[in-house]
Design an enzyme around this catalytic site. Sequence first.
Site: not given
Ligand code: F6P
Length: 351
Positions: A108-109, A130-131, A269, A278
């Site tokens: 997005g950035t 991280i994606d 589970r 993150r």
């Molecule tokens: O884009 C990084 C990410 O951690 C994705 O893996 C995850 O779907 C999303 O951000 C979560 O976003 P937020 O921190 O806004 O909940």
Amino acid sequence: MKIGIVTSGGDCAGLNAVICAFEKAITAMDPKIDLYGIIGGYTGLINREYKQLKHDDFSNIFNTGGTILGTSRQPYKKLLQEPNKVALMKENYNKMNLDALVILGGQGTHKTAALLSSEGLNVIAMPKTIDNDLWGTDITFGFHSAVNVATECIDRVQTTAASHRRTMIVEIMGNKVGWLTLYAGIGGEADIILIPEIPYDMDKVIKAVEQVKKRKGFCVIAVAEGAMDKEEATLTKKERYQKRVERGEVTASHRIAKTIEEKLNIETRVVVPGHIQRGGAPSPYDRVLCSQVGAYAAKLVIERKYGVTVALSGDKIISNNLADIAGKTKVVPPKHELIKAARDIGISFGD
Ligand code: F6P
């Protein structure tokens, strides 16, 4: 020169390492350059919140998680509906007398960075997430640190799954792509890996769980948060979301767990490590990549090469035009070498 630094979108490990490397490199190239930190992502640029950064601001941050500048989400689609925000960013860039903006962020950035560049701002971006879904770079910084965390989660789940002879599902972040789940799934020796790029068939997943359970007594499944079954894959994102809301679920993990319990009568589970993936310090791999990315961005500033983003291509750091990569998603190709290797070692993708 006056350079603004922005960190935008979801944070990850490595942002501070890049900021630190960038400062070291650019100061060495031109000690007269002034650096300004924009506070809280693009929101800070919209509200003209910033501070001049001094050498001390960069000390002891290299191996720390998060971002010293703060971050926020300013979704690109929304920005397009609120053109005044883009106008404000442009206005504030000019009011601050910036010569360039260096922007650390993900998909997005990068779309917004490309937009600002097309509006005449001097922009250099750097690939964070991280994606690992940013087009044009082999690896984004933050990805390997998250792989380490997600792999450790699976490792820990392995031992408790074995003790209880349960099936355990670890739901891994990654938004719409499966890179993180694929790497962590292989690294953590998951028996089944489910990613969005390979829609699963629930009957095949059940069969795979049954076989694994028979062979070793327990089963570990790595499920990407964006995983979907074959039927869901035929739906639009909106329809898929609607269906899930009706069923009271956000992701596929709990549905998969419930079906395994119902059909196989195996205790199952779900573990969701979430934002733990993150947080925390960058891995050594990321520290090295961040150093390369930060140093290269500094060189681009000195060369006044704008409208680009830094990328890793093989063992080389290169730059790509923002206009060429913005808005494109790097998904896992279903025939990727890693998928082949995973299949060769007996991992099921439920297809
Ligand atoms: O884009 C990084 C990410 O951690 C994705 O893996 C995850 O779907 C999303 O951000 C979560 O976003 P937020 O921190 O806004 O909940």
